[in-house]
Write an enzyme that holds these catalytic residues in place. Structure first.
Site, PDB file in Angstrom:
ATOM      1  CD  GLU A   1      -2.513   1.548   2.537  1.00 53.76           C
ATOM      2  OE1 GLU A   1      -2.415   0.736   3.471  1.00 53.76           O
ATOM      3  OE2 GLU A   1      -3.219   2.580   2.585  1.00 53.76           O
TER       4      GLU A   1
ATOM      5  CG  ASP B   1       7.613   9.179  14.035  1.00 54.04           C
ATOM      6  OD1 ASP B   1       6.485   9.522  13.658  1.00 54.04           O
ATOM      7  OD2 ASP B   1       8.547   9.999  14.184  1.00 54.04           O
ATOM      8  CB  ILE B   2      12.601   9.498  17.440  1.00 53.86           C
ATOM      9  CG1 ILE B   2      12.771   7.984  17.617  1.00 53.86           C
ATOM     10  CG2 ILE B   2      12.930  10.217  18.735  1.00 53.86           C
ATOM     11  CD1 ILE B   2      14.182   7.565  17.932  1.00 53.86           C
ATOM     12  CG  ASP B   3       8.040  14.820  16.330  1.00 53.61           C
ATOM     13  OD1 ASP B   3       8.587  15.859  16.740  1.00 53.61           O
ATOM     14  OD2 ASP B   3       7.119  14.808  15.501  1.00 53.61           O
TER      15      ASP B   3
ATOM     16  CB  CYS C   1      13.771  24.763  19.767  1.00 57.90           C
ATOM     17  SG  CYS C   1      15.334  25.083  19.001  1.00 57.90           S
TER      18      CYS C   1
ATOM     19  N   GLY D   1      12.502  15.239   7.776  1.00 60.43           N
ATOM     20  CA  GLY D   1      12.314  16.447   6.988  1.00 60.43           C
ATOM     21  C   GLY D   1      12.221  17.716   7.807  1.00 60.43           C
ATOM     22  NE  ARG D   2       7.786  20.477  10.862  1.00 63.54           N
ATOM     23  CZ  ARG D   2       6.587  20.991  11.150  1.00 63.54           C
ATOM     24  NH1 ARG D   2       6.395  22.281  11.097  1.00 63.54           N
ATOM     25  NH2 ARG D   2       5.589  20.219  11.468  1.00 63.54           N
TER      26      ARG D   2
ATOM     27  CG  LEU E   1       7.089   6.033   8.828  1.00 66.82           C
ATOM     28  CD1 LEU E   1       6.494   6.838   9.977  1.00 66.82           C
ATOM     29  CD2 LEU E   1       8.146   5.076   9.364  1.00 66.82           C
TER      30      LEU E   1
END
Lengths: 455, 454
Positions: free
Chosen positions: A71, A139-141, A152, A191-192, A356
């Site tokens: 998918e 996923d680590i944010d 920040c 990406g961020r 993801l």
């Protein structure tokens, strides 16, 4: 400043990248840049090779329909979200992306049948639409660390707090290899402000939701919310070997070195109060608080130096008093873990059908490409130096890169370096091992007599 | 498994190896009498429902061990060990037929059988446990010699991290792929290295439970296939009706004997109806007061409920008479209605003491025009239900949760949520009988001051 609108007139179109003095969001990311990126730079063949896991049709043991059961989802310009997309080949994938230039591309699971034909199959009985393979993902944010970073907050990230991601990669990567024995691990910049991890071993892809959940819980230490001051509770008389190794090899040094230097977590009352609350003994809290309030104005040391001195004082006090209560036994470690230990998003890892973001996508808010990160050199990764769309287009215009991505390893453009890394350190070893597996499975299968499959 | 009608029984030859807990790996080769087919299954079902209840109430593992021990002794014990063993096996396989027929049933059965197995296993001594592990034919080897030596320090760390001050490493560890013991991995109770977990002898239960669950899960799928393709049709006059009835049978307390909390008198009845009746009975009660009449279905549902709640026969007669005579007159009441009320209390005819209806039965009823019985969560329109819930005192936020359950057809959960909203407390066991709702409500009201507004 005039920007020429680009008509799709073929590959030779020159687009002026605007002189960015006061950059506006649309200068980073817009549909025109996306067209060029997906028209010429996105590595379709590599992504297809990766997700085919060796099923390229060139061996009799290959499942030629494997890629087609994966998918994908596209998010288009106006938040239009299209799920259950599937493609039979690399060119079908390429064609679909080039016809709508999605803002975001997600990768989901490999299902039992083509996702876009799922309605033809019932939900019960033998022909069910269900996930059969999916990479183990993490996923680590950095926004999950907002309570422990002072430079920040929210979507911002800088060189002072990014090291939290670096140490997270190291801890998780070491464990995935040493504890779980995984070999084919891809780390990608989101990406961020974060990182994603794709574990692609066959064993990992076939894990059930329960097993994924178990691994995610194994990695979970921080259990925080607004209601508790002590968000890391390490019980027992020692750390589990995984946590002990992480602490000794990585976390302790990071806390006492880089973190203190960047964040000075004891330098002001607000900051140290937060830490003192993690100590479950009121007397110790008051003792330290008094000491630090007294010394607050007298010191001529830098913020960082003050912080370090206070940390030493805290450690000494706790060391001498830790027999007072079981909750003080590993208070020092708890504080270190609270500030430095990886905080993964559990929900992402637990379910096979979770989507993801694909590597080499472009982040709509920053225009940066989601490039792979080398876990063995992650100290050198700088999220603010990752190529942006406008940089890539600038590079094309100045003739610094080829317009088409191909298998030629001499591509020295900014993106080319990332693609080369992806191929050599991840894709090639992975494909080699996949092909070996396909071959050996096939050999076992043909070795068996025809009707040896019992029911 | 052969199901027969004859009186005699051929002894089973399945008890040779005699591990105390069968693994249900293959269907038993023995003959079973038809009556036993159903009775054994019901007894096992009582055990499983007891397990379900214990889990729902959040019992810790030790409490569950004791609960399982008690339940098993109460329902499954037989002085003859081999008969007990046969009953164990037969009842499991019968229930497989019953519970293989839908995803929801499968999920429940799998959870409960796994929990039952887990706690029965924990109750065994180490030798018996090792024998069971052997039965599974698991290929895991014990770690010995140099390899064990090399791991000792870290194994000791694991032991200490779990709260034991001295790092005494056990004598036996098994080297097992980490996927086989997910719960031990998740709670960091094992050392993991290169994809293998080192499981202590005392942690064997995790290993076998995973195997057990996996096996039963696959077996249920195969059983379902066999059921739908051959068995259901072939047995439609004999086993199929029994199987179909078993999964919906209500096995909780039947409330035919009211408890100390539940005696109510006529003078309190209005107040008690408002404070403690579940919505279905409140509605019926209000209708009786309003219309001075109820049709048959309503009379049965409310009447038996009131009996379960503690209303004595004389008070019941007085209550119905007071209302009905406003419409039909005293003579007609005596002629047409009094008899059946007495009948419900077991004072007439064959003197069966009828039991109040459980939620399952009420939900499945089919109220027609002029009827007010049934389950409001199922049978009311959305507007009417909202109005009724509002009269019970639910806030609009509480109501949304309830309506959500209704939309998903979870009527009993909707009632449970209503209960929780009205009394400001949680009801872990879930409502499955109107009299249960009443009793729980009375318990709460009698133990504290009036509940806070919803």
């Amino acid at each position: 400043m005039v920007r020429e609108e680009a008509e799709s007139r073929g590959d030779d179109t020159m687009i002026d990248a605007p002189q960015i003095s006061n950059p506006k969001p649309e200068d980073f990311f817009n549909v025109h840049y996306l067209r060029i990126y997906y028209g010429n730079l996105f590595p379709y063949a590599d992504i297809h090779k990766w997700l085919s896991y060796g099923h390229d049709g060139k061996h009799p043991g290959c499942d030629e329909y494997y890629f087609g059961r994966r998918e994908f989802s596209f998010t288009l310009e106006n938040d239009v979200y299209l799920r259950y997309k599937s493609f039979k080949s690399a060119s079908a994938l390429e064609h679909a992306i080039k016809s709508c230039f999605p803002y975001k591309i997600d990768i989901g699971a490999v299902y039992s049948v083509d996702p876009d034909k799922r309605h033809a199959y019932s939900q019960t009985g033998t022909n069910v639409f269900t996930p059969v393979e999916r990479e183990l993902v993490f996923d680590i944010d950095i926004t999950d660390y907002d309570d422990v970073r002072y430079c920040c907050s929210g979507a911002d990230v800088c060189s002072k707090c990014w090291p939290l991601m670096t140490v997270a990669i190291k801890v998780i990567h070491t464990s995935l290899k040493e504890d779980f024995g995984f070999k084919h691990i891809l780390w990608v910049f989101s990406g961020r402000r974060g990182v994603h991890c794709w574990v692609c071993d066959p064993k990992a892809r076939r894990m059930t939701n329960e097993q994924r959940s178990a691994v995610a819980e194994y990695f979970r230490v921080y259990k925080g919310n607004e209601n508790n001051a002590r968000k890391v509770a390490l019980m027992g008389y020692s750390l589990h070997p995984f946590l002990a190794r992480s602490y000794v090899d990585l976390l302790k040094g990071f806390f006492e070195g880089e973190l203190q230097a960047n964040q000075s977590i004891f330098s002001t009352k607000d900051k140290y109060d937060k830490i003192l609350e993690m100590i479950s003994d009121e007397d110790i809290q008051s003792e330290l608080r008094e000491k630090w309030e007294k010394s607050a104005n007298r010191s001529s040391l830098s913020e960082e130096a003050i912080s370090l001195v206070r940390w030493e004082q805290l450690k000494n006090t706790l060391q001498s008093k830790k027999h007072k209560a079981p909750t003080l036994r590993m208070c020092v470690e708890e504080i270190v873990f609270t500030f430095t230990y990886p905080r993964i998003d559990l929900e992402v890892s637990k379910q096979m059908n979770h989507l993801l973001k694909a590597p080499f996508c472009v982040h709509p808010k920053t225009g940066r490409v989601c490039v792979p990160i080398d876990p063995n050199n992650c100290d050198e990764f700088d999220p603010l130096a990752v190529p942006t769309l406008s940089q890539l287009i600038e590079e094309i215009n100045s003739g610094g890169s080829k317009m088409d991505v191909d298998d030629d390893d001499t591509d020295t453009s900014i993106l080319g370096k990332s693609i080369k890394f992806f191929r050599s350190s991840f894709l090639e070893p992975l494909l080699k091992s996949c092909k070996e597996e396909i071959e050996s499975l096939y050999k076992t299968k043909i070795g068996k007599p025809k009707d040896s499959f019992s029911w | 498994m052969e199901v027969i009608r004859s009186q005699k029984r051929t002894p089973s030859n399945d008890t040779v190896s005699n591990p105390k807990i069968p693994l249900y790996l293959t269907a038993p080769q023995m003959e079973v009498r038809l009556e036993e087919f159903e009775l054994f299954a019901i007894d096992r079902l009582r055990v499983l429902k007891g397990v379900s209840d214990g889990l729902a109430r959040g019992r810790n593992p030790k409490e569950m061990d004791d609960l399982v021990d008690t339940l098993w002794k109460e329902h499954m014990r037989d002085p003859d060990a081999s008969l007990m063993f046969n009953k164990d096996i037969i009842s499991h396989f019968v229930l497989r037929l019953v519970y293989c027929r839908s995803d929801e049933l499968k999920k429940w059965f799998l959870s409960m059988e796994t929990a039952l197995f887990r706690h029965r296993f924990r109750l065994q001594n180490f030798e018996a446990q090792r024998a069971i592990v052997g039965e599974f034919g698991l290929p895991y080897k014990a770690v010995t010699g140099a390899e064990l030596e090399g791991l000792k320090e870290r194994l000791g760390q694991v032991v200490r991290s779990l709260g034991q001050i001295s790092p005494t490493v056990e004598a036996i560890y098994y080297k097992v792929p980490f996927e086989e013991v997910p719960d031990l991995v998740a709670s960091r109770r094992v050392l993991i290295q290169k994809g293998y977990a080192f499981v202590a002898g005392s942690q064997l239960v995790s290993l076998v439970v995973t195997q057990f669950r996996s096996h039963i899960s696959k077996a249920l799928i195969l059983t379902n296939r066999k059921w739908t393709t051959t068995i259901r049709e072939r047995e439609k006059d004999r086993l199929t009706p029994i199987v179909e009835a078993l999964s919906t049978s209500y096995l909780g307390p039947d409330y035919s004997q009211s408890t100390e909390y539940a005696e109510i008198s006529l003078k309190d009845i209005d107040q008690v109806a408002k404070s403690s009746f579940p919505l279905c009975m409140r509605h019926l009660f209000e209708k009786v007061r309003e219309d001075h009449h109820l049709k048959h279905g309503g009379r049965m549902q409310l009447g038996l409920f009131l009996k379960g709640v503690g209303l004595k026969l004389d008070d019941a007669l007085a209550f119905w008479r007071a209302e009905f005579t406003k419409k039909v007159g005293s003579e007609r009441f005596d002629k047409e209605y009094a008899y059946s009320i007495r009948h419900n209390y077991g004072k007439e005819g064959k003197r069966t003491d009828y039991t109040p209806y459980a939620c399952q039965k009420i939900i499945l009823s089919a109220p027609g025009a002029g009827d007010h019985h049934g389950c409001p969560y199922r049978h009311f329109s959305e507007d009417n239900l909202r109005a009724a819930l509002g009269r019970m005192g639910l806030s609009s936020r509480g109501m949304e949760g309830v309506m959500d359950q209704v939309r998903n057809k979870h009527y009993q959960l909707a009632c449970t949520m209503t209960f929780e909203a009205v009394y400001g407390t949680s009801c872990d066991a879930g409502i499955n009988h109107p009299n249960q709702y009443f009793e729980e409500s009375q318990k709460i009201l009698k133990s504290k001051t009036p509940p806070a507004p919803v």
